[in-house]
Design a protein around this motif. Structure first.
Motif, PDB file in Angstrom:
ATOM      1  N   ALA A 156       0.837  -1.209   0.000  1.00 19.08           N
ATOM      2  CA  ALA A 156       0.000   0.000   0.000  1.00 19.08           C
ATOM      3  C   ALA A 156       0.870   1.257   0.000  1.00 19.08           C
ATOM      4  CB  ALA A 156      -0.948  -0.005   1.199  1.00 19.08           C
ATOM      5  N   ARG A 157       1.945   1.252   0.781  1.00 18.80           N
ATOM      6  CA  ARG A 157       2.856   2.415   0.799  1.00 18.80           C
ATOM      7  C   ARG A 157       3.530   2.619  -0.548  1.00 18.80           C
ATOM      8  NH1 ARG A 157       4.280   0.387   5.839  1.00 18.80           N
ATOM      9  NH2 ARG A 157       6.203  -0.491   5.032  1.00 18.80           N
ATOM     10  N   LEU A 158       3.736   1.557  -1.307  1.00 18.88           N
ATOM     11  CA  LEU A 158       4.335   1.665  -2.640  1.00 18.88           C
ATOM     12  C   LEU A 158       3.334   2.169  -3.682  1.00 18.88           C
ATOM     13  CD1 LEU A 158       6.509  -1.580  -2.751  1.00 18.88           C
ATOM     14  CD2 LEU A 158       7.315   0.776  -2.469  1.00 18.88           C
ATOM     15  N   GLY A 159       2.066   2.310  -3.283  1.00 15.33           N
ATOM     16  CA  GLY A 159       1.060   2.831  -4.202  1.00 15.33           C
ATOM     17  C   GLY A 159       0.116   1.797  -4.778  1.00 15.33           C
ATOM     18  N   PHE A 160       0.282   0.534  -4.410  1.00 16.13           N
ATOM     19  CA  PHE A 160      -0.594  -0.522  -4.905  1.00 16.13           C
ATOM     20  C   PHE A 160      -1.917  -0.517  -4.148  1.00 16.13           C
ATOM     21  CE2 PHE A 160       3.442  -2.141  -6.379  1.00 16.13           C
ATOM     22  CZ  PHE A 160       3.136  -2.856  -7.526  1.00 16.13           C
ATOM     23  N   LYS A 161      -2.961  -0.966  -4.819  1.00 12.04           N
ATOM     24  CA  LYS A 161      -4.264  -1.169  -4.202  1.00 12.04           C
ATOM     25  C   LYS A 161      -4.613  -2.645  -4.384  1.00 12.04           C
ATOM     26  CE  LYS A 161      -6.089   3.452  -4.742  1.00 12.04           C
ATOM     27  NZ  LYS A 161      -5.251   3.991  -3.745  1.00 12.04           N
ATOM     28  N   MET A 162      -5.128  -3.260  -3.310  1.00 10.17           N
ATOM     29  CA  MET A 162      -5.493  -4.668  -3.428  1.00 10.17           C
ATOM     30  C   MET A 162      -6.766  -4.784  -4.248  1.00 10.17           C
ATOM     31  SD  MET A 162      -6.369  -7.746  -0.773  1.00 10.17           S
ATOM     32  CE  MET A 162      -4.868  -7.763   0.139  1.00 10.17           C
ATOM     33  N   LEU A 163      -6.688  -5.599  -5.288  1.00 14.67           N
ATOM     34  CA  LEU A 163      -7.836  -5.849  -6.148  1.00 14.67           C
ATOM     35  C   LEU A 163      -8.683  -6.981  -5.576  1.00 14.67           C
ATOM     36  CD1 LEU A 163      -8.989  -4.797  -8.822  1.00 14.67           C
ATOM     37  CD2 LEU A 163      -7.638  -6.528  -9.985  1.00 14.67           C
ATOM     38  N   GLY A 164      -8.031  -7.919  -4.894  1.00 12.85           N
ATOM     39  CA  GLY A 164      -8.727  -9.055  -4.305  1.00 12.85           C
ATOM     40  C   GLY A 164      -7.854 -10.287  -4.346  1.00 12.85           C
ATOM     41  N   SER A 165      -8.480 -11.433  -4.173  1.00 12.73           N
ATOM     42  CA  SER A 165      -7.776 -12.711  -4.226  1.00 12.73           C
ATOM     43  C   SER A 165      -8.246 -13.469  -5.451  1.00 12.73           C
ATOM     44  CB  SER A 165      -8.071 -13.537  -2.977  1.00 12.73           C
ATOM     45  OG  SER A 165      -7.591 -12.873  -1.838  1.00 12.73           O
ATOM     46  N   ASN A 166      -7.374 -14.322  -5.960  1.00  9.55           N
ATOM     47  CA  ASN A 166      -7.797 -15.143  -7.085  1.00  9.55           C
ATOM     48  C   ASN A 166      -8.122 -16.552  -6.609  1.00  9.55           C
ATOM     49  OD1 ASN A 166      -5.356 -16.470  -6.811  1.00  9.55           O
ATOM     50  ND2 ASN A 166      -4.425 -15.523  -8.599  1.00  9.55           N
ATOM     51  N   GLN A 167      -8.607 -17.366  -7.529  1.00 15.30           N
ATOM     52  CA  GLN A 167      -9.058 -18.704  -7.158  1.00 15.30           C
ATOM     53  C   GLN A 167      -7.912 -19.638  -6.787  1.00 15.30           C
ATOM     54  OE1 GLN A 167      -9.051 -17.091 -10.150  1.00 15.30           O
ATOM     55  NE2 GLN A 167     -10.395 -18.161 -11.533  1.00 15.30           N
ATOM     56  N   LEU A 168      -6.678 -19.229  -7.003  1.00 18.27           N
ATOM     57  CA  LEU A 168      -5.534 -20.074  -6.669  1.00 18.27           C
ATOM     58  C   LEU A 168      -4.838 -19.640  -5.387  1.00 18.27           C
ATOM     59  CD1 LEU A 168      -4.063 -20.574 -10.237  1.00 18.27           C
ATOM     60  CD2 LEU A 168      -5.540 -22.105  -8.931  1.00 18.27           C
ATOM     61  N   GLY A 169      -5.435 -18.716  -4.643  1.00 16.50           N
ATOM     62  CA  GLY A 169      -4.885 -18.335  -3.356  1.00 16.50           C
ATOM     63  C   GLY A 169      -3.962 -17.131  -3.361  1.00 16.50           C
ATOM     64  N   GLY A 170      -3.774 -16.498  -4.495  1.00 20.36           N
ATOM     65  CA  GLY A 170      -2.903 -15.323  -4.560  1.00 20.36           C
ATOM     66  C   GLY A 170      -3.669 -14.040  -4.303  1.00 20.36           C
ATOM     67  N   GLU A 171      -2.990 -13.065  -3.710  1.00 20.53           N
ATOM     68  CA  GLU A 171      -3.556 -11.729  -3.576  1.00 20.53           C
ATOM     69  C   GLU A 171      -3.141 -10.932  -4.799  1.00 20.53           C
ATOM     70  OE1 GLU A 171      -3.612 -11.201   1.250  1.00 20.53           O
ATOM     71  OE2 GLU A 171      -2.174 -10.021   0.087  1.00 20.53           O
ATOM     72  N   VAL A 172      -4.089 -10.229  -5.390  1.00 19.78           N
ATOM     73  CA  VAL A 172      -3.830  -9.474  -6.608  1.00 19.78           C
ATOM     74  C   VAL A 172      -3.801  -7.992  -6.266  1.00 19.78           C
ATOM     75  CG1 VAL A 172      -4.628  -8.984  -8.949  1.00 19.78           C
ATOM     76  CG2 VAL A 172      -4.945 -11.274  -7.973  1.00 19.78           C
ATOM     77  N   TRP A 173      -2.664  -7.352  -6.562  1.00 19.95           N
ATOM     78  CA  TRP A 173      -2.441  -5.943  -6.278  1.00 19.95           C
ATOM     79  C   TRP A 173      -2.248  -5.193  -7.584  1.00 19.95           C
ATOM     80  CZ3 TRP A 173      -2.067  -3.728  -1.314  1.00 19.95           C
ATOM     81  CH2 TRP A 173      -2.160  -4.647  -0.266  1.00 19.95           C
ATOM     82  N   LEU A 174      -2.766  -3.976  -7.648  1.00 21.32           N
ATOM     83  CA  LEU A 174      -2.761  -3.185  -8.871  1.00 21.32           C
ATOM     84  C   LEU A 174      -2.136  -1.816  -8.618  1.00 21.32           C
ATOM     85  CD1 LEU A 174      -5.602  -2.896 -11.332  1.00 21.32           C
ATOM     86  CD2 LEU A 174      -4.937  -0.820 -10.167  1.00 21.32           C
ATOM     87  N   LEU A 175      -1.277  -1.390  -9.531  1.00 24.64           N
ATOM     88  CA  LEU A 175      -0.673  -0.065  -9.482  1.00 24.64           C
ATOM     89  C   LEU A 175      -0.956   0.622 -10.815  1.00 24.64           C
ATOM     90  CD1 LEU A 175       1.272   1.961  -7.984  1.00 24.64           C
ATOM     91  CD2 LEU A 175       3.095   0.921  -9.358  1.00 24.64           C
ATOM     92  N   LYS A 176      -1.610   1.778 -10.773  1.00 26.77           N
ATOM     93  CA  LYS A 176      -1.887   2.523 -11.999  1.00 26.77           C
ATOM     94  C   LYS A 176      -0.592   3.149 -12.500  1.00 26.77           C
ATOM     95  CE  LYS A 176      -6.675   3.234 -11.219  1.00 26.77           C
ATOM     96  NZ  LYS A 176      -7.821   3.889 -11.702  1.00 26.77           N
ATOM     97  N   LEU A 177      -0.421   3.103 -13.818  1.00 25.54           N
ATOM     98  CA  LEU A 177       0.768   3.646 -14.463  1.00 25.54           C
ATOM     99  C   LEU A 177       0.401   4.856 -15.310  1.00 25.54           C
ATOM    100  CD1 LEU A 177       2.287   0.285 -15.755  1.00 25.54           C
ATOM    101  CD2 LEU A 177       3.082   1.613 -13.793  1.00 25.54           C
ATOM    102  N   ARG A 178       1.265   5.830 -15.300  1.00 27.63           N
ATOM    103  CA  ARG A 178       1.105   6.976 -16.191  1.00 27.63           C
ATOM    104  C   ARG A 178       1.573   6.522 -17.575  1.00 27.63           C
ATOM    105  NH1 ARG A 178       4.548  11.066 -17.750  1.00 27.63           N
ATOM    106  NH2 ARG A 178       6.159  10.262 -16.373  1.00 27.63           N
TER     107      ARG A 178
END
Length: 183
Positions: A156-178
């Protein structure tokens, strides 16, 4: 235990010598990398190692940053994969997916932190080297050690937002790019 290392941002600047080094690194470590990925999956198709957000083929796979030990050998790599996204996700047409692999004997927080921060800082500012269609960077954190509160705050401090979890147990994080379209 590693004491000295160097980190280099390499996205878009891989020459023949570095390409050969990376091929050697993956020839030596691909099996252990794949086994580690599979061990992190809580369930589902263990042969699928790429994020489930995109079922499209890989358009381009590139190293983003490398870490070397004091002898100059590669001990860690952050790489990105450009993929098309499925339209129903409403995340744009393309995205970069990021992964990082550091040799087990070199895994110290200071090293992984430096490797990731140098990659991220370089990647965010490399607008002219990135594909203009990709407006996001996605990190699928499948290592259970990354699911702890401290690591979630780190992302979160790096600017990522958690999108959620996937069906394989991973957490999916998203960072918007310019982005910028360059002719």
């Amino acid at each position: 235990m590693m004491c000295e290392f160097s980190v280099e941002y390499v996205f878009g600047s891989v020459d023949k010598a570095l390409a050969a080094e990376l091929i050697d690194f993956w020839n030596l470590n691909q099996v252990s990398y794949q086994a580690e990925l599979k061990s992190f999956r809580s369930h589902g198709d263990l042969s699928e190692i790429e994020p489930q957000l995109s079922k499209q083929k890989v358009l381009r796979r590139q190293p983003g940053a490398i870490a070397r030990d004091q002898e100059g050998s590669i001990i860690g790599v952050v790489f990105v994969v450009l993929r098309e996204l499925e339209a129903h996700l409403n995340l744009g047409s393309h995205a970069y997916f990021q992964r990082m692999y550091v040799l087990p004997q070199a895994r110290l927080f200071y090293l992984t932190n430096q490797l990731y921060k140098i990659f991220l800082q370089g990647f965010i500012y490399s607008v002219e080297l990135r594909d203009h269609r990709a407006g996001i960077l996605i990190a699928e954190n499948i290592n259970p050690g990354l699911h702890k509160g401290a690591m979630r705050r780190y992302f979160a401090r790096l600017g990522f937002k958690m999108l959620g979890s996937n069906q394989l147990g991973g957490e999916v994080w998203l960072l918007k790019l310019r982005n910028q379209f360059i002719f």
